[in-house]
Design a protein around this motif. Structure first.
Motif, PDB file in Angstrom:
ATOM      1  N   LEU A  77       0.833  -1.214   0.000  1.00 11.15           N
ATOM      2  CA  LEU A  77       0.000   0.000   0.000  1.00 11.15           C
ATOM      3  C   LEU A  77       0.859   1.252   0.000  1.00 11.15           C
ATOM      4  CD1 LEU A  77      -2.800  -1.031   2.515  1.00 11.15           C
ATOM      5  CD2 LEU A  77      -3.109  -0.505   0.085  1.00 11.15           C
ATOM      6  N   TRP A  78       1.908   1.246   0.805  1.00 19.57           N
ATOM      7  CA  TRP A  78       2.770   2.433   0.890  1.00 19.57           C
ATOM      8  C   TRP A  78       3.544   2.639  -0.398  1.00 19.57           C
ATOM      9  CZ3 TRP A  78      -0.031   2.677   4.929  1.00 19.57           C
ATOM     10  CH2 TRP A  78      -0.069   3.866   5.665  1.00 19.57           C
ATOM     11  N   GLU A  79       3.928   1.568  -1.045  1.00 19.61           N
ATOM     12  CA  GLU A  79       4.577   1.692  -2.365  1.00 19.61           C
ATOM     13  C   GLU A  79       3.644   2.447  -3.311  1.00 19.61           C
ATOM     14  OE1 GLU A  79       7.061   1.359  -5.665  1.00 19.61           O
ATOM     15  OE2 GLU A  79       7.621   0.727  -3.639  1.00 19.61           O
ATOM     16  N   GLN A  80       2.394   2.041  -3.351  1.00 28.08           N
ATOM     17  CA  GLN A  80       1.422   2.706  -4.219  1.00 28.08           C
ATOM     18  C   GLN A  80       1.173   4.142  -3.776  1.00 28.08           C
ATOM     19  OE1 GLN A  80      -2.185   0.392  -4.896  1.00 28.08           O
ATOM     20  NE2 GLN A  80      -1.007  -1.485  -4.665  1.00 28.08           N
ATOM     21  N   LEU A  81       1.063   4.354  -2.465  1.00 28.91           N
ATOM     22  CA  LEU A  81       0.813   5.695  -1.939  1.00 28.91           C
ATOM     23  C   LEU A  81       1.967   6.640  -2.268  1.00 28.91           C
ATOM     24  CD1 LEU A  81      -0.793   7.743  -0.250  1.00 28.91           C
ATOM     25  CD2 LEU A  81       0.295   6.755   1.795  1.00 28.91           C
ATOM     26  N   VAL A  82       3.188   6.184  -2.069  1.00 31.88           N
ATOM     27  CA  VAL A  82       4.342   7.040  -2.324  1.00 31.88           C
ATOM     28  C   VAL A  82       4.460   7.335  -3.820  1.00 31.88           C
ATOM     29  CG1 VAL A  82       6.858   7.213  -2.178  1.00 31.88           C
ATOM     30  CG2 VAL A  82       5.554   6.366  -0.224  1.00 31.88           C
ATOM     31  N   GLU A  83       4.251   6.347  -4.660  1.00 30.06           N
ATOM     32  CA  GLU A  83       4.311   6.592  -6.107  1.00 30.06           C
ATOM     33  C   GLU A  83       3.213   7.574  -6.536  1.00 30.06           C
ATOM     34  OE1 GLU A  83       6.447   5.999  -8.592  1.00 30.06           O
ATOM     35  OE2 GLU A  83       7.801   5.182  -7.081  1.00 30.06           O
ATOM     36  N   ALA A  84       2.017   7.430  -5.988  1.00 35.15           N
ATOM     37  CA  ALA A  84       0.928   8.369  -6.296  1.00 35.15           C
ATOM     38  C   ALA A  84       1.283   9.766  -5.796  1.00 35.15           C
ATOM     39  CB  ALA A  84      -0.379   7.893  -5.679  1.00 35.15           C
ATOM     40  N   SER A  85       1.921   9.840  -4.645  1.00 35.43           N
ATOM     41  CA  SER A  85       2.329  11.130  -4.084  1.00 35.43           C
ATOM     42  C   SER A  85       3.389  11.795  -4.957  1.00 35.43           C
ATOM     43  CB  SER A  85       2.856  10.948  -2.658  1.00 35.43           C
ATOM     44  OG  SER A  85       1.832  10.461  -1.811  1.00 35.43           O
TER      45      SER A  85
END
Length: 98
Positions: A77-85
């Motif tokens: 989830l954090w991988e996706q969140l950071v990439e989206a950020s």
């Protein structure tokens, strides 16, 4: 709200809905910070910082482990969140300075 005390799906759903509202509010705050980063960073190349990305994901995984949450899922989830950020911050950088 303590899920261990729930006895109905209505309680579970109400608890999940409340958490989702809180998560969206927190995400709005997180993306406000990304807007600030886009404003503060000196150039577009500074937006992507792989060392900082790794640090953020590692911190989230460590917190998940301490709290008994599934570390692998949190990491994903954090991988996706950071990439989206990062994508959002780049778009903001381009929008405001492009």
């Amino acid at each position: 709200m303590n899920p261990d005390d729930y006895s109905s799906m209505a309680e579970v759903r109400a608890g999940v809905d409340a958490i989702d509202r809180d998560l969206v509010a927190l995400l709005a705050q997180r993306f406000a910070h990304m807007r600030a980063a886009a404003r503060i960073k000196p150039d577009r190349s500074a937006v992507r910082d792989e060392a900082r990305k790794r640090q953020v994901i590692d911190q989230a995984c460590a917190q998940a482990a301490r709290m008994g949450a599934p570390v692998e899922i949190v990491g994903d989830l954090w991988e996706q969140l950071v990439e989206a950020s990062i994508a959002y911050e780049m778009a903001e950088f381009d929008r405001t300075r492009g």
